[in-house]
Design a protein around this motif. Structure first.
Motif, PDB file in Angstrom:
ATOM      1  N   THR A  15       1.075  -1.269  -0.110  1.00 27.08           N
ATOM      2  CA  THR A  15      -0.048  -0.002  -0.029  1.00 27.08           C
ATOM      3  C   THR A  15       0.868   1.076  -0.109  1.00 27.08           C
ATOM      4  N   ARG A  16       0.336   2.333  -0.429  1.00 29.56           N
ATOM      5  CA  ARG A  16       0.927   3.588  -0.287  1.00 29.56           C
ATOM      6  C   ARG A  16       1.339   3.838   1.156  1.00 29.56           C
ATOM      7  N   GLY A  17       0.410   3.711   2.085  1.00 28.88           N
ATOM      8  CA  GLY A  17       0.488   4.085   3.455  1.00 28.88           C
ATOM      9  C   GLY A  17       1.925   3.299   3.993  1.00 28.88           C
ATOM     10  N   LEU A  18       1.934   1.933   3.443  1.00 25.73           N
ATOM     11  CA  LEU A  18       3.167   1.397   4.041  1.00 25.73           C
ATOM     12  C   LEU A  18       4.506   1.998   3.435  1.00 25.73           C
ATOM     13  N   ALA A  19       4.466   2.331   2.208  1.00 24.90           N
ATOM     14  CA  ALA A  19       5.421   3.279   1.568  1.00 24.90           C
ATOM     15  C   ALA A  19       5.854   4.441   2.274  1.00 24.90           C
ATOM     16  N   VAL A  20       4.792   4.965   2.716  1.00 21.33           N
ATOM     17  CA  VAL A  20       4.942   6.363   3.391  1.00 21.33           C
ATOM     18  C   VAL A  20       5.791   6.137   4.658  1.00 21.33           C
ATOM     19  N   GLU A  21       5.193   4.992   5.627  1.00 22.10           N
ATOM     20  CA  GLU A  21       5.611   4.826   6.777  1.00 22.10           C
ATOM     21  C   GLU A  21       7.114   4.355   6.566  1.00 22.10           C
ATOM     22  N   GLU A  22       8.002   3.507   5.626  1.00 20.88           N
ATOM     23  CA  GLU A  22       9.046   3.308   5.383  1.00 20.88           C
ATOM     24  C   GLU A  22       9.890   4.497   5.199  1.00 20.88           C
ATOM     25  N   ILE A  23       9.323   5.644   4.511  1.00 20.14           N
ATOM     26  CA  ILE A  23       9.964   6.709   3.994  1.00 20.14           C
ATOM     27  C   ILE A  23      10.121   7.340   5.222  1.00 20.14           C
ATOM     28  N   HIS A  24       9.301   7.873   6.093  1.00 22.25           N
ATOM     29  CA  HIS A  24       9.171   8.241   7.372  1.00 22.25           C
ATOM     30  C   HIS A  24      10.592   7.713   8.540  1.00 22.25           C
ATOM     31  N   LYS A  25      10.571   6.468   8.293  1.00 21.14           N
ATOM     32  CA  LYS A  25      11.541   5.729   9.113  1.00 21.14           C
ATOM     33  C   LYS A  25      12.841   5.763   8.760  1.00 21.14           C
ATOM     34  N   GLY A  26      13.265   6.347   7.335  1.00 22.41           N
ATOM     35  CA  GLY A  26      14.329   6.828   6.940  1.00 22.41           C
ATOM     36  C   GLY A  26      15.084   5.472   6.309  1.00 22.41           C
ATOM     37  N   ARG A  27      14.199   4.720   5.797  1.00 21.21           N
ATOM     38  CA  ARG A  27      14.619   3.349   5.036  1.00 21.21           C
ATOM     39  C   ARG A  27      14.670   3.539   3.517  1.00 21.21           C
ATOM     40  N   ILE A  28      14.577   4.888   3.287  1.00 23.36           N
ATOM     41  CA  ILE A  28      14.577   4.734   1.645  1.00 23.36           C
ATOM     42  C   ILE A  28      15.378   6.132   1.466  1.00 23.36           C
ATOM     43  N   SER A  29      16.240   6.126   0.412  1.00 26.42           N
ATOM     44  CA  SER A  29      16.733   7.265   0.192  1.00 26.42           C
ATOM     45  C   SER A  29      17.058   7.330  -1.489  1.00 26.42           C
ATOM     46  N   VAL A  30      16.926   8.662  -2.105  1.00 23.53           N
ATOM     47  CA  VAL A  30      17.212   8.981  -3.511  1.00 23.53           C
ATOM     48  C   VAL A  30      18.323   9.593  -3.671  1.00 23.53           C
ATOM     49  N   PRO A  34      18.429  11.348   2.111  1.00 21.06           N
ATOM     50  CA  PRO A  34      16.940  10.985   2.570  1.00 21.06           C
ATOM     51  C   PRO A  34      15.978  11.647   1.818  1.00 21.06           C
ATOM     52  N   ALA A  35      14.799  10.970   1.856  1.00 18.48           N
ATOM     53  CA  ALA A  35      13.683  11.199   0.996  1.00 18.48           C
ATOM     54  C   ALA A  35      12.482  11.476   1.874  1.00 18.48           C
ATOM     55  N   LYS A  36      11.395  12.296   1.298  1.00 15.74           N
ATOM     56  CA  LYS A  36      10.136  12.529   1.555  1.00 15.74           C
ATOM     57  C   LYS A  36       9.100  11.889   0.643  1.00 15.74           C
ATOM     58  N   PRO A  37       8.058  11.269   1.301  1.00 16.00           N
ATOM     59  CA  PRO A  37       7.098  10.794   0.280  1.00 16.00           C
ATOM     60  C   PRO A  37       6.554  11.694  -0.825  1.00 16.00           C
ATOM     61  N   ALA A  38       6.708  12.991  -0.805  1.00 22.00           N
ATOM     62  CA  ALA A  38       6.150  13.830  -1.886  1.00 22.00           C
ATOM     63  C   ALA A  38       7.269  14.069  -2.843  1.00 22.00           C
ATOM     64  N   ARG A  39       8.679  13.442  -2.723  1.00 18.50           N
ATOM     65  CA  ARG A  39       9.624  13.891  -3.470  1.00 18.50           C
ATOM     66  C   ARG A  39       9.592  13.342  -4.921  1.00 18.50           C
ATOM     67  N   GLU A  40       9.773  14.071  -5.803  1.00 18.32           N
ATOM     68  CA  GLU A  40       9.472  13.609  -7.227  1.00 18.32           C
ATOM     69  C   GLU A  40      10.795  12.801  -7.705  1.00 18.32           C
ATOM     70  N   VAL A  41      10.320  11.789  -8.431  1.00 18.72           N
ATOM     71  CA  VAL A  41      10.995  10.719  -8.899  1.00 18.72           C
ATOM     72  C   VAL A  41      11.101  10.788 -10.561  1.00 18.72           C
ATOM     73  N   ARG A  42      12.288  10.784 -11.147  1.00 17.87           N
ATOM     74  CA  ARG A  42      12.395  10.863 -12.465  1.00 17.87           C
ATOM     75  C   ARG A  42      13.264   9.533 -12.974  1.00 17.87           C
ATOM     76  N   PRO A  43      13.022   9.195 -14.193  1.00 12.44           N
ATOM     77  CA  PRO A  43      13.820   8.042 -14.571  1.00 12.44           C
ATOM     78  C   PRO A  43      15.409   8.588 -14.585  1.00 12.44           C
ATOM     79  N   GLY A  44      16.246   7.384 -14.169  1.00  9.99           N
ATOM     80  CA  GLY A  44      17.728   7.593 -13.755  1.00  9.99           C
ATOM     81  C   GLY A  44      18.058   7.929 -12.345  1.00  9.99           C
ATOM     82  N   ASP A  45      16.968   8.119 -11.560  1.00  7.93           N
ATOM     83  CA  ASP A  45      17.457   8.233 -10.252  1.00  7.93           C
ATOM     84  C   ASP A  45      17.511   6.996  -9.522  1.00  7.93           C
TER      85      ASP A  45
END
Length: 134
Positions: A15-30, A34-45
């Motif tokens: 779910t998107r909610g789980l993705a947001v939780e993981e982002i807030h926990k700092g388990r995802i970086s772009v 460190p990233a926020k849920p609303a960060r824009e993702v583009r091809p090549g990132d």
């Protein structure tokens, strides 16, 4: 496209909610930040994410506005060679690791141990715990 929506579309999270939780926990970086849920993702990132003990590094190849079948979702990203090798090494280590329950010497008895203990008890032909009167 938002990072949380892309992670959901690429089927990294259910779910998107789980993705947001993981982002807030700092388990995802772009791109190493460190990233926020609303960060824009583009091809090549480059997206680095952790799912439990598994760390994956993927490159964004495409964007999708809707969640589709797994075959389509796998076309949205490409996992790096280092990430694939690290995951294979971790899987091999987990496979070769000893069974955790084998090292337990104390604690709650197993079903077999409980049955053995019950057989050792002797009730002296008494069918209840009450004292028989003469």
């Amino acid at each position: 496209m938002r990072l949380d929506k892309w992670l959901w579309c690429a089927r990294f999270y259910k779910t998107r909610g789980l993705a947001v939780e993981e982002i807030h926990k700092g388990r995802i970086s772009v791109n190493g930040q460190p990233a926020k849920p609303a960060r824009e993702v583009r091809p090549g990132d480059a997206v680095l994410l952790r799912q439990g003990p598994v760390v994956r590094e993927v490159m964004v190849r495409a964007l999708s506005n809707q969640r589709g079948p797994a075959a389509v979702a796998q076309q949205l990203y490409e996992e790096t060679a280092q990430s694939l090798a690290a995951r294979a090494r971790a899987a091999e280590q987990r496979r070769l690791a000893p069974e955790p329950a084998a090292s337990l010497s104390e604690g709650r008895p197993t079903k077999r141990q409980r049955r053995d203990m019950e057989q050792l008890r002797q009730w002296d032909d008494r069918w209840s715990a009450s004292i028989d009167a003469p």
